[in-house]
Structure formats: structure tokens, C-alpha cells
Design a protein around this motif. Structure first.
Motif, PDB file in Angstrom:
ATOM      1  N   VAL A  20       0.844  -1.193   0.000  1.00  0.00           N
ATOM      2  CA  VAL A  20       0.000   0.000   0.000  1.00  0.00           C
ATOM      3  C   VAL A  20       0.880   1.244   0.000  1.00  0.00           C
ATOM      4  O   VAL A  20       0.653   2.179  -0.777  1.00  0.00           O
ATOM      5  CB  VAL A  20      -0.970  -0.001   1.206  1.00  0.00           C
ATOM      6  CG1 VAL A  20      -1.645   1.357   1.379  1.00  0.00           C
ATOM      7  CG2 VAL A  20      -2.023  -1.100   1.031  1.00  0.00           C
ATOM      8  N   ARG A  21       1.907   1.253   0.863  1.00  0.00           N
ATOM      9  CA  ARG A  21       2.824   2.408   0.910  1.00  0.00           C
ATOM     10  C   ARG A  21       3.489   2.646  -0.439  1.00  0.00           C
ATOM     11  O   ARG A  21       3.688   3.786  -0.861  1.00  0.00           O
ATOM     12  CB  ARG A  21       3.901   2.188   1.972  1.00  0.00           C
ATOM     13  CG  ARG A  21       3.631   2.888   3.256  1.00  0.00           C
ATOM     14  CD  ARG A  21       4.859   2.960   4.150  1.00  0.00           C
ATOM     15  NE  ARG A  21       5.634   1.742   4.211  1.00  0.00           N
ATOM     16  CZ  ARG A  21       5.549   0.818   5.157  1.00  0.00           C
ATOM     17  NH1 ARG A  21       4.706   0.975   6.144  1.00  0.00           N
ATOM     18  NH2 ARG A  21       6.295  -0.252   5.134  1.00  0.00           N
ATOM     19  N   LYS A  23       2.178   1.815  -3.221  1.00  0.00           N
ATOM     20  CA  LYS A  23       1.103   1.925  -4.206  1.00  0.00           C
ATOM     21  C   LYS A  23       1.206   0.841  -5.277  1.00  0.00           C
ATOM     22  O   LYS A  23       0.983   1.076  -6.464  1.00  0.00           O
ATOM     23  CB  LYS A  23       1.076   3.319  -4.832  1.00  0.00           C
ATOM     24  CG  LYS A  23       0.771   4.422  -3.843  1.00  0.00           C
ATOM     25  CD  LYS A  23       0.787   5.764  -4.510  1.00  0.00           C
ATOM     26  CE  LYS A  23       0.395   6.920  -3.648  1.00  0.00           C
ATOM     27  NZ  LYS A  23       0.679   6.984  -2.300  1.00  0.00           N
ATOM     28  N   ASN A  24       1.561  -0.372  -4.838  1.00  0.00           N
ATOM     29  CA  ASN A  24       1.743  -1.505  -5.748  1.00  0.00           C
ATOM     30  C   ASN A  24       0.447  -2.310  -5.836  1.00  0.00           C
ATOM     31  O   ASN A  24       0.302  -3.375  -5.253  1.00  0.00           O
ATOM     32  CB  ASN A  24       2.905  -2.378  -5.276  1.00  0.00           C
ATOM     33  CG  ASN A  24       3.315  -3.384  -6.325  1.00  0.00           C
ATOM     34  OD1 ASN A  24       2.549  -3.694  -7.236  1.00  0.00           O
ATOM     35  ND2 ASN A  24       4.527  -3.897  -6.203  1.00  0.00           N
ATOM     36  N   ARG A  25      -0.492  -1.753  -6.565  1.00  0.00           N
ATOM     37  CA  ARG A  25      -1.808  -2.368  -6.731  1.00  0.00           C
ATOM     38  C   ARG A  25      -1.704  -3.734  -7.397  1.00  0.00           C
ATOM     39  O   ARG A  25      -2.385  -4.683  -7.024  1.00  0.00           O
ATOM     40  CB  ARG A  25      -2.690  -1.432  -7.554  1.00  0.00           C
ATOM     41  CG  ARG A  25      -4.078  -1.937  -7.784  1.00  0.00           C
ATOM     42  CD  ARG A  25      -4.923  -0.909  -8.504  1.00  0.00           C
ATOM     43  NE  ARG A  25      -5.042   0.259  -7.629  1.00  0.00           N
ATOM     44  CZ  ARG A  25      -4.829   1.510  -8.027  1.00  0.00           C
ATOM     45  NH1 ARG A  25      -4.504   1.769  -9.263  1.00  0.00           N
ATOM     46  NH2 ARG A  25      -4.962   2.507  -7.185  1.00  0.00           N
ATOM     47  N   LEU A  71      -6.070   1.767  -1.248  1.00  0.00           N
ATOM     48  CA  LEU A  71      -5.548   2.314  -2.502  1.00  0.00           C
ATOM     49  C   LEU A  71      -6.665   2.859  -3.376  1.00  0.00           C
ATOM     50  O   LEU A  71      -6.399   3.406  -4.445  1.00  0.00           O
ATOM     51  CB  LEU A  71      -4.785   1.237  -3.288  1.00  0.00           C
ATOM     52  CG  LEU A  71      -3.431   0.847  -2.752  1.00  0.00           C
ATOM     53  CD1 LEU A  71      -2.844  -0.294  -3.578  1.00  0.00           C
ATOM     54  CD2 LEU A  71      -2.484   2.033  -2.763  1.00  0.00           C
TER      55      LEU A  71
END
Length: 76
Positions: A20-21, A23-25, A71
Motif C-alpha cells: 500500500v505504501r 502503491k503496488n496495486r 488504494l
């Protein structure tokens, strides 16, 4: 906290927090898909009692989906 001692996160919670930090969806979606596949296979298992494994995988999915929500990603 438990008696003033911070509770440790589970490994899946730690990993989801990192993704999440970052932003690795894509990584979270891949993890979710793998857990869903595993859950389907466990539900079909007839030779063993997969109850404990089902609970762990379901808990993992909840954590992953919570991360995707943070996210702003849909969870279907």
C-alpha cells in the motif's frame, strides 16, 4: 497493545502495508487472486479437514482487500 506491549502484525498485514505504501496495486491484486484460487481448491478438498487453512486464507483475503480499499481499488 496488550499490557503495554504493541501487538505484532501478521506477515500478510506487514506485506500488504508495504505494498500500500508503495502503491503496488498489481502485487495486491496478484496476491488476492492466488488466495482466491487456493480458497477454491481448499473448498473442494475432501480427503482432509481444511477448516484451519480456510480460515487463514479467508483472513489473508480480508487483509489484502482492506489494502486494496486503502488504494481506492475495487475488490471484486
Amino acid at each position: 497493545m496488550f499490557f503495554g506491549i504493541p501487538q505484532l502484525s501478521s506477515p500478510i498485514e506487514t506485506l500488504v502495508s508495504v505494498y500500500v505504501r508503495l502503491k503496488n496495486r498489481h502485487a495486491l491484486e496478484s496476491m488476492r487472486e492466488l488466495r482466491r484460487q487456493l480458497l477454491d481448491k481448499l473448498k473442494l478438498a475432501s480427503s482432509t479437514n481444511p477448516r484451519t487453512a480456510l480460515k487463514h486464507v479467508t483472513d489473508d483475503l480480508r487483509v489484502i482487500e482492506d489494502g486494496l480499499e486503502r488504494l481506492g481499488t475495487r475488490t471484486d
